[in-house]
Design a protein around this motif. Sequence first.
Motif, PDB file in Angstrom:
ATOM      1  N   ASN A 232     -20.829 -17.680  70.286  1.00  0.00           N
ATOM      2  CA  ASN A 232     -21.971 -18.106  69.295  1.00  0.00           C
ATOM      3  C   ASN A 232     -21.863 -16.953  68.269  1.00  0.00           C
ATOM      4  OD1 ASN A 232     -24.477 -18.064  67.939  1.00  0.00           O
ATOM      5  ND2 ASN A 232     -25.819 -18.174  70.127  1.00  0.00           N
ATOM      6  N   LEU A 233     -21.585 -17.882  67.102  1.00  0.00           N
ATOM      7  CA  LEU A 233     -21.394 -17.129  65.860  1.00  0.00           C
ATOM      8  C   LEU A 233     -22.524 -16.688  65.291  1.00  0.00           C
ATOM      9  CD1 LEU A 233     -17.812 -18.380  65.227  1.00  0.00           C
ATOM     10  CD2 LEU A 233     -18.329 -16.709  66.649  1.00  0.00           C
ATOM     11  N   ARG A 234     -23.508 -16.968  65.604  1.00  0.00           N
ATOM     12  CA  ARG A 234     -24.933 -16.930  64.764  1.00  0.00           C
ATOM     13  C   ARG A 234     -24.995 -15.666  63.763  1.00  0.00           C
ATOM     14  NH1 ARG A 234     -29.833 -19.301  66.036  1.00  0.00           N
ATOM     15  NH2 ARG A 234     -29.221 -19.816  68.150  1.00  0.00           N
ATOM     16  N   LYS A 235     -24.687 -14.652  64.409  1.00  0.00           N
ATOM     17  CA  LYS A 235     -24.986 -13.305  63.740  1.00  0.00           C
ATOM     18  C   LYS A 235     -23.767 -13.086  62.440  1.00  0.00           C
ATOM     19  CE  LYS A 235     -27.404 -10.982  67.255  1.00  0.00           C
ATOM     20  NZ  LYS A 235     -27.541  -9.771  68.140  1.00  0.00           N
ATOM     21  N   MET A 236     -22.761 -13.802  62.291  1.00  0.00           N
ATOM     22  CA  MET A 236     -21.790 -13.819  61.181  1.00  0.00           C
ATOM     23  C   MET A 236     -22.711 -14.879  60.205  1.00  0.00           C
ATOM     24  SD  MET A 236     -18.225 -14.044  62.962  1.00  0.00           S
ATOM     25  CE  MET A 236     -17.216 -14.252  61.500  1.00  0.00           C
ATOM     26  N   ASP A 237     -23.405 -14.176  59.358  1.00  0.00           N
ATOM     27  CA  ASP A 237     -24.454 -15.029  58.464  1.00  0.00           C
ATOM     28  C   ASP A 237     -24.452 -14.682  57.212  1.00  0.00           C
ATOM     29  OD1 ASP A 237     -25.878 -12.471  58.881  1.00  0.00           O
ATOM     30  OD2 ASP A 237     -27.699 -13.416  59.628  1.00  0.00           O
ATOM     31  N   GLN A 238     -23.473 -14.251  56.459  1.00  0.00           N
ATOM     32  CA  GLN A 238     -23.317 -13.891  55.231  1.00  0.00           C
ATOM     33  C   GLN A 238     -22.588 -14.940  53.993  1.00  0.00           C
ATOM     34  OE1 GLN A 238     -24.419 -10.514  54.344  1.00  0.00           O
ATOM     35  NE2 GLN A 238     -25.078 -10.789  56.622  1.00  0.00           N
ATOM     36  N   VAL A 239     -23.179 -14.834  52.992  1.00  0.00           N
ATOM     37  CA  VAL A 239     -22.730 -15.485  52.031  1.00  0.00           C
ATOM     38  C   VAL A 239     -22.000 -14.711  51.346  1.00  0.00           C
ATOM     39  CG1 VAL A 239     -23.278 -17.034  49.712  1.00  0.00           C
ATOM     40  CG2 VAL A 239     -24.963 -17.246  51.618  1.00  0.00           C
ATOM     41  N   LEU A 240     -20.522 -14.905  51.210  1.00  0.00           N
ATOM     42  CA  LEU A 240     -19.358 -14.081  51.021  1.00  0.00           C
ATOM     43  C   LEU A 240     -19.030 -14.150  49.325  1.00  0.00           C
ATOM     44  CD1 LEU A 240     -17.166 -14.521  54.001  1.00  0.00           C
ATOM     45  CD2 LEU A 240     -18.772 -12.664  53.806  1.00  0.00           C
ATOM     46  N   ASP A 241     -18.757 -15.318  48.962  1.00  0.00           N
ATOM     47  CA  ASP A 241     -18.318 -15.331  47.481  1.00  0.00           C
ATOM     48  C   ASP A 241     -18.920 -16.562  47.041  1.00  0.00           C
ATOM     49  OD1 ASP A 241     -16.485 -13.218  47.265  1.00  0.00           O
ATOM     50  OD2 ASP A 241     -15.494 -14.520  49.057  1.00  0.00           O
ATOM     51  N   LEU A 242     -19.631 -16.290  45.675  1.00  0.00           N
ATOM     52  CA  LEU A 242     -20.276 -17.462  44.941  1.00  0.00           C
ATOM     53  C   LEU A 242     -19.729 -17.533  43.457  1.00  0.00           C
ATOM     54  CD1 LEU A 242     -22.415 -19.398  44.425  1.00  0.00           C
ATOM     55  CD2 LEU A 242     -24.052 -17.631  43.768  1.00  0.00           C
ATOM     56  N   HIS A 243     -18.984 -18.576  43.338  1.00  0.00           N
ATOM     57  CA  HIS A 243     -18.645 -18.826  41.774  1.00  0.00           C
ATOM     58  C   HIS A 243     -19.485 -19.908  41.159  1.00  0.00           C
ATOM     59  CE1 HIS A 243     -15.063 -17.222  44.293  1.00  0.00           C
ATOM     60  NE2 HIS A 243     -15.025 -16.579  43.530  1.00  0.00           N
ATOM     61  N   GLN A 244     -20.665 -19.221  40.591  1.00  0.00           N
ATOM     62  CA  GLN A 244     -21.567 -20.185  39.970  1.00  0.00           C
ATOM     63  C   GLN A 244     -20.811 -21.242  38.898  1.00  0.00           C
ATOM     64  OE1 GLN A 244     -24.880 -17.292  39.492  1.00  0.00           O
ATOM     65  NE2 GLN A 244     -25.271 -18.907  38.400  1.00  0.00           N
ATOM     66  N   GLU A 245     -19.961 -20.824  38.049  1.00  0.00           N
ATOM     67  CA  GLU A 245     -19.345 -21.568  37.078  1.00  0.00           C
ATOM     68  C   GLU A 245     -18.249 -22.538  37.510  1.00  0.00           C
ATOM     69  OE1 GLU A 245     -16.766 -17.829  37.735  1.00  0.00           O
ATOM     70  OE2 GLU A 245     -18.803 -18.274  37.749  1.00  0.00           O
ATOM     71  N   ASP A 246     -17.775 -22.421  38.756  1.00  0.00           N
ATOM     72  CA  ASP A 246     -17.027 -23.190  39.505  1.00  0.00           C
ATOM     73  C   ASP A 246     -17.502 -23.953  40.544  1.00  0.00           C
ATOM     74  OD1 ASP A 246     -14.604 -22.068  38.225  1.00  0.00           O
ATOM     75  OD2 ASP A 246     -14.438 -20.556  39.421  1.00  0.00           O
ATOM     76  N   PHE A 247     -18.862 -23.999  40.879  1.00  0.00           N
ATOM     77  CA  PHE A 247     -19.314 -24.765  41.704  1.00  0.00           C
ATOM     78  C   PHE A 247     -18.946 -24.721  43.085  1.00  0.00           C
ATOM     79  CE2 PHE A 247     -20.387 -26.363  37.400  1.00  0.00           C
ATOM     80  CZ  PHE A 247     -21.777 -26.897  37.614  1.00  0.00           C
ATOM     81  N   ASP A 248     -18.645 -23.448  43.673  1.00  0.00           N
ATOM     82  CA  ASP A 248     -18.245 -23.349  45.032  1.00  0.00           C
ATOM     83  C   ASP A 248     -18.911 -21.983  45.563  1.00  0.00           C
ATOM     84  OD1 ASP A 248     -16.055 -21.462  44.946  1.00  0.00           O
ATOM     85  OD2 ASP A 248     -15.142 -22.638  43.316  1.00  0.00           O
ATOM     86  N   VAL A 249     -18.733 -21.756  46.890  1.00  0.00           N
ATOM     87  CA  VAL A 249     -19.187 -20.866  47.682  1.00  0.00           C
ATOM     88  C   VAL A 249     -18.451 -20.634  48.980  1.00  0.00           C
ATOM     89  CG1 VAL A 249     -20.959 -21.918  48.802  1.00  0.00           C
ATOM     90  CG2 VAL A 249     -21.470 -19.545  48.290  1.00  0.00           C
ATOM     91  N   THR A 250     -18.381 -19.473  49.498  1.00  0.00           N
ATOM     92  CA  THR A 250     -17.595 -19.245  50.733  1.00  0.00           C
ATOM     93  C   THR A 250     -18.766 -18.466  51.587  1.00  0.00           C
ATOM     94  OG1 THR A 250     -15.627 -18.801  49.724  1.00  0.00           O
ATOM     95  CG2 THR A 250     -15.847 -18.056  52.088  1.00  0.00           C
ATOM     96  N   VAL A 251     -19.047 -19.079  52.939  1.00  0.00           N
ATOM     97  CA  VAL A 251     -19.819 -18.776  53.753  1.00  0.00           C
ATOM     98  C   VAL A 251     -19.262 -18.449  55.189  1.00  0.00           C
ATOM     99  CG1 VAL A 251     -21.696 -19.893  52.621  1.00  0.00           C
ATOM    100  CG2 VAL A 251     -20.444 -21.192  54.526  1.00  0.00           C
ATOM    101  N   GLU A 252     -19.905 -17.559  55.953  1.00  0.00           N
ATOM    102  CA  GLU A 252     -19.708 -17.259  57.257  1.00  0.00           C
ATOM    103  C   GLU A 252     -20.347 -18.296  58.172  1.00  0.00           C
ATOM    104  OE1 GLU A 252     -18.808 -12.656  57.614  1.00  0.00           O
ATOM    105  OE2 GLU A 252     -20.989 -13.401  58.024  1.00  0.00           O
ATOM    106  N   PRO A 253     -19.985 -18.358  59.577  1.00  0.00           N
ATOM    107  CA  PRO A 253     -20.335 -19.432  60.529  1.00  0.00           C
ATOM    108  C   PRO A 253     -21.906 -19.629  60.589  1.00  0.00           C
ATOM    109  CG  PRO A 253     -18.454 -18.462  61.334  1.00  0.00           C
ATOM    110  CD  PRO A 253     -18.892 -17.678  60.115  1.00  0.00           C
TER     111      PRO A 253
END
Length: 399
Positions: free
Chosen positions: A30-51
């Motif tokens: 259960n990876l519920r506690k891996m809950d961080q938004v890691l990298d947001l690139h507004q100008e590129d319209f993408d984001v990296t998230v944890e599970p």
Amino acid sequence: MRLPIACFPLLVPHYNKHTTIVPIGGVCLNLRKMDQVLDLHQEDFDVTVEPGVTPKGLNSYLRDTGLWFPVDPGADASLCGMAATSASGTNAVRYGTMRGNVLNLEVVLADGTVLHTAGKGRRPRKTSAGYNLTNLFVGSEGTLGIITKATLRLFGIPESMVSAVCSFPSVQSAVDSTVQILQAGVPIARIEFLDDVMINACNRFNNLSYAVTPTLFLEFHGSSKSMEEQVSITEEITWDNGGSDFAWSEDEETRGRLWKARHDAWYAALALRPGCKAYSTDVCVPISRLPQIIVETKEDLIRNNITGPIAGHVGDGNFHCLIVLDPNDPDEVQRVHSFTERLARRALAMDGTCTGEHGIGLGKRALLREEVGLLAIEVMQGLKATLDPKNLMNPGKVL
């Protein structure tokens, strides 16, 4: 000792429960506690998230950026769980499914190796470099590895959103309207079908008063100027197909009530038979075959005395039967089991698939073989053996 692993990066919830089934025992992650938004690139319209990040959580994080992530499976599932199951939902007709909105994945393989499916840190909007490993893992249902990061496409929040509802005299007229709306180039964001049983359940559960006939829920996204044209074209098409009671609203509260009713469909169906349990199954066919399969399915439900309201993402040809049954009645359980197999084979006979959203898991493995053929199954088995030679990851699932 080898322990099988049932990996669910905060599993897509089975509506009111987070569930997983390990047929031979093992370890559940259960990876519920891996809950961080890691990298947001507004100008590129993408984001990296944890599970553990969910769509609601991500969109709350994005609320001041003018961006959003639109894939909406109804339940507030985890984004990596949604990738693992190739989830979609009500917005897919406009924004696509998870398969089209994942740019890169970090995956831990069975031997502990960490794989970046598009290359570490890479996030291009498109690529033709090598095999598409990202899409290999999207929809793999945890059988090939554990998704620990996902890089996702984002979209600009529309200037305006308008929702509408329209009743129809028949399934055929509702689906004909859908096809014509798409053919007219209306960039519809959501177009959902509810049969008479489902709309009656929604009325009762949410204290609404929609006509108890086949119904479309619709939503339009765009500029304020474009809304008027989109709504006008759609209303004219529905009128030409016998639609009635076409009502639209830009008011956020009114729109919220409409889509709450749709998202509460599971609970509304359950309320039809208090004390019983619900089971949901889905299929997907070419849109032109949708009226035939829904009519035949409704006849099958009535003939076998099964309570099964129908709701579907009609713009994709995908629909769900929300079956309500008494699990302590062996005869009813058998009738439901037989019905679901007939439904899936009916879809296959119409050039469709045995599942548009819910996946294969344990219950549809034989149907998968019928759908794709022996050679395709052997190729899948070869991929599984290469990436997970000891069969640790969700053993027994899919294949």
